[in-house]
Scaffold this active site. Structure first.
Site, PDB file in Angstrom:
ATOM      1  N   PHE A   9       0.808  -1.216   0.000  1.00 11.88           N
ATOM      2  CA  PHE A   9       0.000   0.000   0.000  1.00 11.88           C
ATOM      3  C   PHE A   9       0.846   1.272   0.000  1.00 11.88           C
ATOM      4  O   PHE A   9       0.383   2.342  -0.412  1.00 11.88           O
ATOM      5  CB  PHE A   9      -0.949   0.005   1.210  1.00 11.88           C
ATOM      6  CG  PHE A   9      -0.328   0.424   2.514  1.00 11.88           C
ATOM      7  CD1 PHE A   9      -0.379   1.742   2.936  1.00 11.88           C
ATOM      8  CD2 PHE A   9       0.306  -0.504   3.327  1.00 11.88           C
ATOM      9  CE1 PHE A   9       0.175   2.130   4.145  1.00 11.88           C
ATOM     10  CE2 PHE A   9       0.864  -0.128   4.533  1.00 11.88           C
ATOM     11  CZ  PHE A   9       0.809   1.194   4.943  1.00 11.88           C
ATOM     12  N   LYS A  10       2.088   1.187   0.426  1.00 14.92           N
ATOM     13  CA  LYS A  10       2.914   2.389   0.543  1.00 14.92           C
ATOM     14  C   LYS A  10       3.431   2.891  -0.800  1.00 14.92           C
ATOM     15  O   LYS A  10       4.040   3.959  -0.870  1.00 14.92           O
ATOM     16  CB  LYS A  10       4.066   2.120   1.509  1.00 14.92           C
ATOM     17  CG  LYS A  10       3.557   1.848   2.916  1.00 14.92           C
ATOM     18  CD  LYS A  10       4.648   1.474   3.891  1.00 14.92           C
ATOM     19  CE  LYS A  10       4.043   1.183   5.259  1.00 14.92           C
ATOM     20  NZ  LYS A  10       5.035   0.792   6.271  1.00 14.92           N
ATOM     21  N   ASP A  11       3.165   2.153  -1.868  1.00 12.49           N
ATOM     22  CA  ASP A  11       3.600   2.590  -3.193  1.00 12.49           C
ATOM     23  C   ASP A  11       3.030   3.955  -3.565  1.00 12.49           C
ATOM     24  O   ASP A  11       3.716   4.775  -4.171  1.00 12.49           O
ATOM     25  CB  ASP A  11       3.187   1.561  -4.252  1.00 12.49           C
ATOM     26  CG  ASP A  11       4.083   0.329  -4.249  1.00 12.49           C
ATOM     27  OD1 ASP A  11       5.293   0.476  -4.024  1.00 12.49           O
ATOM     28  OD2 ASP A  11       3.573  -0.776  -4.476  1.00 12.49           O
ATOM     29  N   THR A  64       7.810  -0.086   3.841  1.00 15.44           N
ATOM     30  CA  THR A  64       8.141   1.309   3.556  1.00 15.44           C
ATOM     31  C   THR A  64       9.423   1.417   2.739  1.00 15.44           C
ATOM     32  O   THR A  64       9.493   2.159   1.760  1.00 15.44           O
ATOM     33  CB  THR A  64       8.292   2.114   4.861  1.00 15.44           C
ATOM     34  OG1 THR A  64       7.055   2.107   5.569  1.00 15.44           O
ATOM     35  CG2 THR A  64       8.682   3.554   4.569  1.00 15.44           C
TER      36      THR A  64
END
Length: 444
Positions: free
Chosen positions: A106-108, A149
């Site tokens: 999701f951190k993309d 991350t």
């Protein structure tokens, strides 16, 4: 729009300063001075909008005063080159799959958005003649990671001119595939293997920001959710999830559950709620690192050393973004509890959830998503519909998932490509002076 520090002892900053500096001078986290609500007509029509159209409307509320419309639209559309579907798991529980970006996590979105926004401001500085062509003109991004991350930031910034990234990660405490995603890239990415836990990595990054001599020698910023440009774009997910559920006729009494470690992701969702996002309430799902859960129960916040779990990206003992949540709710514990419920699960419970879900539905949860799924299973009230975030592809934790489910899940091609690279990292102790010396020698 100006940004102020959660510690209230630093001068306000422009968006440009907040993005480039990352952390305020008083060690506080930057907060926007106001949160703009979106108009009702936006929500009335949201189900007919694309992910990019939704994200641009949200981004404009945060960044539109400081970034021209064409540039902001380009940044948003360049960032969102993939979709994030909602998938039914049970009759009243759906999952928002946030693992369709370049590193399958999701951190993309936040990492790529920040890279493009930072490029925008650096380009403006150069056009204005503010940057000299010397070593100190390069921006050095420091990022601590407990798993995803580091890979998202490293790949988001890979090959970007004028920016060098240092990824600090705890030795032996990230999955092998996660490690491959930031230790095999080279170019402008340096991986630093710290002999400690995530909190030690995060402490080193924060200490570097407060070091005046180091900052005089290097232009430093952070790409952790400390940085407003990293965490705020994650709000895009929750508006898009609402739109998808509205298309299904399931947007009333909607509860969203976010597996939570450093609390940047759920913090962005709470900002979304302040902008008018019609979500009934949120659930923060923790692993055995239960600091926030205990705060919800007692009203007291007591950080402690993190413990290692199979949901390693959430192994955080002092979540940075608690300061933003505390500020957002003006230190009102009852107000926090009105919007957020909590849950916490140990490894054995996570494993049991993964097996039960797989055996009954066929859906493969990763350990982090399992916390979210179980929290909704435990906390949903009659008439409520739940959406939990599946934050990373289960193949990123293949050994753990296969051992628990007795499966051999397929590794996507993009992950296999990372695994073919050669690991290159710099081993360092968790001592700040050693880390500081290393950085200064790098730029000597």
């Amino acid at each position: 729009m100006n940004y102020y520090s959660t510690n209230h002892k630093a001068p306000t900053a422009t968006l440009e300063k907040a993005v480039i500096k990352g952390l305020a001078e008083d060690k506080g986290l930057y907060m926007p001075e106001r949160i703009k609500p979106l108009p009702q007509e936006f929500f009335d029509n949201i189900e007919n909008l694309s992910f990019q159209e939704i994200a641009y409307a949200v981004a404009d509320c945060f960044f539109g005063e400081d970034v021209d419309a064409d540039s902001l639209k380009h940044i948003v559309y360049d960032t969102l080159q993939f979709d994030c579907p909602v998938v039914k798991v049970t009759d009243n529980i759906y999952t928002l799959e946030l693992f369709h970006g370049p590193t399958l996590a999701f951190k993309d979105v936040g990492a790529r958005f920040m890279a493009r926004l930072l490029q925008y401001f650096l380009r403006k500085e150069k056009e204005a003649g503010c940057c000299c062509a010397d070593d100190n003109s390069e921006v050095n991004v420091l990022v601590a990671t407990s798993g995803d991350t580091g890979s998202a930031v490293a790949n988001g910034f890979l090959g970007v001119d004028g920016i060098h990234v240092y990824v600090l990660y705890p030795k032996g405490k990230v999955s092998p595939i996660q490690e491959c995603q930031f230790t095999t890239l080279g170019q402008n990415i340096t991986a630093i293997e710290i002999d400690g836990v995530f909190d030690d990595c995060q402490a080193l990054v924060k200490s570097a920001f407060m070091d005046s001599e180091l900052n005089a020698a290097m232009k430093l910023t952070s790409a952790n959710s400390i940085n407003v440009a990293r965490f705020l774009p994650q709000a895009f997910y929750y508006f898009n999830a609402y739109a998808r559920m509205k298309r299904l006729g399931l947007a009333d009494n909607l509860v969203m559950c976010v597996p939570s470690g450093n609390f940047g992701n759920i913090c962005s969702a709470l900002f979304g709620k302040r902008m008018g996002l019609p979500v009934k309430r949120f659930v923060a799902a923790n692993n055995a690192n239960d600091i926030f859960y205990n705060y919800l129960q007692t009203g007291e916040y007591h950080p402690k050393a993190s413990v290692q779990t199979i949901a390693n990206a959430m192994d955080v003992g002092d979540p940075s973004n608690f300061a933003r949540i505390y500020e957002l709710y003006k230190a009102d514990h009852a107000a926090v509890c009105a919007d957020i419920s909590g849950a916490t699960y140990k490894d054995a419970e996570i494993a049991e959830t993964m097996k039960a879900c797989y055996n009954t539905t066929g859906y493969v949860l990763d350990p982090h998503g399992a916390c979210g799924y179980q929290a909704l299973s435990d906390l949903l009230q009659p008439g409520e519909i739940g959406v939990f975030c599946e934050t990373a592809h289960p193949a990123k934790f293949k050994e753990t998932v296969d051992n628990i489910l007795s499966t051999d899940i397929e590794i996507p091609a993009r992950l296999l490509a990372f695994m073919e690279g050669k690991k290159c990292s710099v081993p360092l102790p968790k001592d700040y002076e050693t880390f500081r010396t290393f950085l200064l020698k790098e730029k000597a």
